[in-house]
Design a protein around this motif. Structure first.
Motif, PDB file in Angstrom:
ATOM      1  N   ALA A 542       0.852  -1.187   0.000  1.00 41.98           N
ATOM      2  CA  ALA A 542       0.000   0.000   0.000  1.00 41.98           C
ATOM      3  C   ALA A 542       0.887   1.236   0.000  1.00 41.98           C
ATOM      4  N   GLU A 543       0.564   2.213  -0.845  1.00 43.39           N
ATOM      5  CA  GLU A 543       1.299   3.475  -0.909  1.00 43.39           C
ATOM      6  C   GLU A 543       0.308   4.619  -0.767  1.00 43.39           C
ATOM      7  N   VAL A 544       0.637   5.556   0.151  1.00 38.64           N
ATOM      8  CA  VAL A 544      -0.249   6.671   0.440  1.00 38.64           C
ATOM      9  C   VAL A 544       0.355   7.963  -0.093  1.00 38.64           C
ATOM     10  N   ASP A 545      -0.447   8.729  -0.834  1.00 34.93           N
ATOM     11  CA  ASP A 545      -0.091  10.097  -1.221  1.00 34.93           C
ATOM     12  C   ASP A 545      -1.013  10.998  -0.406  1.00 34.93           C
ATOM     13  N   ALA A 546      -0.497  11.448   0.784  1.00 28.42           N
ATOM     14  CA  ALA A 546      -1.341  12.187   1.720  1.00 28.42           C
ATOM     15  C   ALA A 546      -1.832  13.501   1.125  1.00 28.42           C
ATOM     16  N   LYS A 549      -4.513  12.802  -1.127  1.00 32.09           N
ATOM     17  CA  LYS A 549      -5.517  11.959  -0.475  1.00 32.09           C
ATOM     18  C   LYS A 549      -5.805  10.715  -1.310  1.00 32.09           C
ATOM     19  N   LYS A 550      -4.731  10.069  -1.757  1.00 30.95           N
ATOM     20  CA  LYS A 550      -4.874   8.916  -2.644  1.00 30.95           C
ATOM     21  C   LYS A 550      -4.130   7.719  -2.076  1.00 30.95           C
ATOM     22  N   LEU A 551      -4.752   6.559  -2.152  1.00 28.88           N
ATOM     23  CA  LEU A 551      -4.150   5.294  -1.725  1.00 28.88           C
ATOM     24  C   LEU A 551      -4.090   4.359  -2.928  1.00 28.88           C
ATOM     25  N   ASP A 571     -10.592   1.754   9.188  1.00 28.65           N
ATOM     26  CA  ASP A 571      -9.792   2.823   9.788  1.00 28.65           C
ATOM     27  C   ASP A 571      -9.271   2.378  11.153  1.00 28.65           C
ATOM     28  N   LEU A 596      -9.118   8.867  -0.640  1.00 31.04           N
ATOM     29  CA  LEU A 596      -9.324   8.822   0.798  1.00 31.04           C
ATOM     30  C   LEU A 596     -10.075  10.063   1.253  1.00 31.04           C
ATOM     31  N   PHE A 621      -1.350   0.579   6.740  1.00 35.13           N
ATOM     32  CA  PHE A 621      -0.733   1.809   6.251  1.00 35.13           C
ATOM     33  C   PHE A 621      -1.086   2.947   7.192  1.00 35.13           C
ATOM     34  N   TYR A 623      -2.019   6.956   7.738  1.00 34.43           N
ATOM     35  CA  TYR A 623      -2.601   8.093   7.030  1.00 34.43           C
ATOM     36  C   TYR A 623      -2.924   9.182   8.055  1.00 34.43           C
TER      37      TYR A 623
END
Length: 627
Positions: A542-546, A549-551, A571, A596, A621, A623
């Motif tokens: 899993a990769e988060v782009d805070a 707001k994208k997973l 959550d 997200l 992950f 967030y």
């Protein structure tokens, strides 16, 4: 402060300027660096400490035959005490300059003095003493530097007393406070026009919490602008910079490289090793002419290929291509043509080594031994016992041998007691990709890594197949705790060309015990489904782009056909935030992209499943973005 006398001052000067003293050693090091950089005139700027005469001594010593100096106002009066302090400081400055000139260091540049006290003295004379020191240093055409502690008295006066540059100590690294302390120190430093000091010590070599704090310092400097525009200073406890620089662990060497970048004003937040950050580095080096443009395009193409391999969940191929990338930048022909500078090659090497280590170290695998029982051929020493499944509880003792997580085995006069065998039953055949054991080395109390460690597997517990015998790194003076292990990606599977996993139910770890050997954890990394049977999801991540707001979640279904992949996200409070499906490709690859929403602060869990799996696969992950 202010309690040292003339003999102490002379001792420090002698130590500093001796024929084989500090300055001569530094000069030799500067010459060596200059030779490697092909800059024989390479100069290192030097700032020497200037001691505080203080206000209490009545018998400092005789500097000129006129009698011992008295700095105590109540004994000789304020005016005479101030005059005597000035004479002592001037003597020190004259001695430092005369000894420096006599030594004629070829590669050092004497540029200033560092005022040792970490605050303006609280007495009425405190500011006057600091101002007197500044005036005398300025008269030598040099600068005065100062690094006050976080609650220093009258720190705001640093310009008023004539200091040229100041950096505030946040005092955050060493614990006992949360990260707000770093923010407070940054705000204070900016309010008074100071910089922030980056603080760290050898503890970060073994403690990941301290490494995170070190990175917080660097990130804070970028966010606040103090790295770019402030007086950059750093404090190292013990021999931390050297130990980071020579570390064989690429993740530790990376800390050295990041400090180098920070002190040169080029460190960037979120620069953790990845093909993307390596791509940014190459582009930056091309722009600064440290990498030839055409050669840079070659490197960018190779990095793009590596990223595609990772997107296709082929970490073993990514390792091979990254090793080829390393061979390319270190090719003697490339070096001879000047296609890449030494600093650029060094930093790219560090990033590549971290990634190779990561991709080879259980990429997409889970710890199959976690919480499992095991047998040991000889029980540990009664002073360091196994209180119950310590080797599989996921807890580490770090570098303190007194930590109860360590179990210890001592050498013996009896030959049959000079080795240990630890055996695991995984409950069924599993697909195993890596096995590793975590040992301690602390030469003080006589604790050493074992001479070697042998890893073997078996399907029936009777017939064993050795995977590898691995020798730990050589002993160093610094205390360290390190994994010793076998990896299918880098070491292969004996007798199975091209394989990176082995099917087995039993795992055996063996090592000799000739001295004290301390062990706190053993991990067996693999796929928690029967090897060769059923449906398995491999390499899920899993990769988060805070900010966006994208997973993104991807992986590989290993059943040889297209399948529906189900995803459920919970959550940190266990509330379902997403449910959906996608269909894998013919080769098994699948990919989710999810927007997200809401406050998901904390650790979230994603559950993946396909028909035929005995239980969903969970990946977690972090967030922290709020709407």
């Amino acid at each position: 402060m202010g309690q040292t006398n003339l003999d102490d001052w002379k001792w420090y000067l002698d130590k500093t300027f001796a024929a084989t003293g500090d300055m001569q050693q530094l000069n030799e090091a500067a010459k060596e660096v200059g030779a490697k950089l092909k800059q024989p005139d390479h100069q290192v700027k030097v700032v020497l400490m200037i001691p505080n005469p203080g206000e209490s001594l009545t018998d400092f010593g005789d500097i000129d035959g006129s009698g011992s100096l008295n700095f105590n106002d109540s004994v000789v009066g304020k005016e005479k005490a101030s005059e005597n302090r000035g004479k002592a400081v001037q003597w020190w400055l004259d001695q430092a300059r005369q000894r420096w000139q006599a030594a004629n260091y070829s590669n050092l540049d004497f540029v200033g003095m560092y005022w040792m006290p970490e605050q303006i003295d609280i007495s009425e004379s405190g500011p006057d003493i600091a101002r007197m020191v500044s005036d005398k240093v300025h008269a030598m055409n040099m600068k005065v530097f100062w690094i006050p502690h976080s609650y220093a008295y009258k720190m705001f006066m640093w310009k008023d007393v004539g200091f040229d540059a100041a950096a505030l100590q946040p005092n955050y690294f060493f614990g006992g406070m949360d990260s707000d302390r770093l923010d407070d120190a940054t705000n204070t430093a900016k309010r008074y026009g100071m910089g922030n000091e980056v603080e760290f010590d050898d503890g970060m070599l073994t403690d990941p919490v301290l490494r995170e704090r070190f990175i917080e310092y660097l990130d804070s400097g970028v966010r606040s602008g103090l790295m770019q525009n402030g007086f950059r200073a750093h404090y190292q406890g013990n021999n931390a910079v050297y130990n980071l620089g020579v570390s064989k662990d690429p993740s530790l060497r990376l800390m050295y490289d990041w400090l180098y970048q920070y002190l040169n004003g080029t460190y960037a937040i979120d620069s953790s090793p990845a093909p993307e950050t390596m791509t940014e580095l190459v582009q930056r080096y091309v722009a600064s002419n440290e990498i030839n443009s055409a050669f840079g395009n070659e490197l960018l193409y190779r990095l793009q290929t590596i990223k595609l391999l990772l997107d296709e969940n082929k970490p073993e191929d990514a390792v091979t291509y990254m090793q080829d990338f390393l061979a390319h930048i270190h090719d003697p022909a490339v070096q001879a043509q000047g296609l890449i500078s030494a600093p650029a090659a060094t930093l790219l090497d560090t990033y590549a080594q971290v990634l190779i280590h990561t991709w080879s170290d259980g990429w997409g695998l889970s710890n199959l031994a976690l919480g499992k029982n095991y047998t040991v051929s000889q029980p540990p020493n009664s002073n360091y016992p196994d209180s119950g499944n310590e080797l599989t509880d996921g807890q580490f003792g770090w570098t303190d041998y007194r930590n109860e997580q360590w179990q210890a085995h001592a050498g013996s006069d009896y030959p049959d007691e000079r080795s240990r065998t630890i055996t695991f039953d995984l409950g069924g055949n599993k697909s195993i990709g890596a096995i590793r054991a975590h040992f301690l080395q602390d030469k003080g109390p006589g604790i050493y890594f074992p001479q070697n460690v042998t890893f073997s597997v078996s399907s029936d517990g009777q017939s064993w197949s050795p995977l590898a015998t691995v020798s730990p790194p050589p002993a160093h003076d610094v205390t360290s705790a390190e994994f010793v292990g076998w990896s299918g990606i880098t070491d292969g599977v004996p007798g199975k060309a091209g394989a990176d996993k082995v099917s087995a139910r039993y795992v055996k770890v063996e090592y000799p015990v000739n001295v004290w050997v301390f062990l706190d954890e053993i991990e067996v990394l693999g796929i928690d489904d029967p090897a060769g049977g059923g449906t398995v999801i491999d390499g899920a991540r899993a990769e988060v782009d805070a900010d966006a707001k994208k997973l993104t979640i991807d992986g590989l279904v290993m059943n040889g056909s297209q399948s529906q992949v189900n995803l459920k996200i919970l959550d940190s409070k266990g509330k379902i935030r997403y449910e959906g499906q996608t269909t894998s490709t013919e080769t098994g690859g699948f990919h989710f992209t999810i927007k997200l929403t809401g406050n998901l602060k904390g650790t979230c869990d994603a559950y993946l499943s396909v028909e035929g799996m005995s239980a969903p696969l969970k990946i977690s992950f972090e967030y922290n973005k709020k709407d």
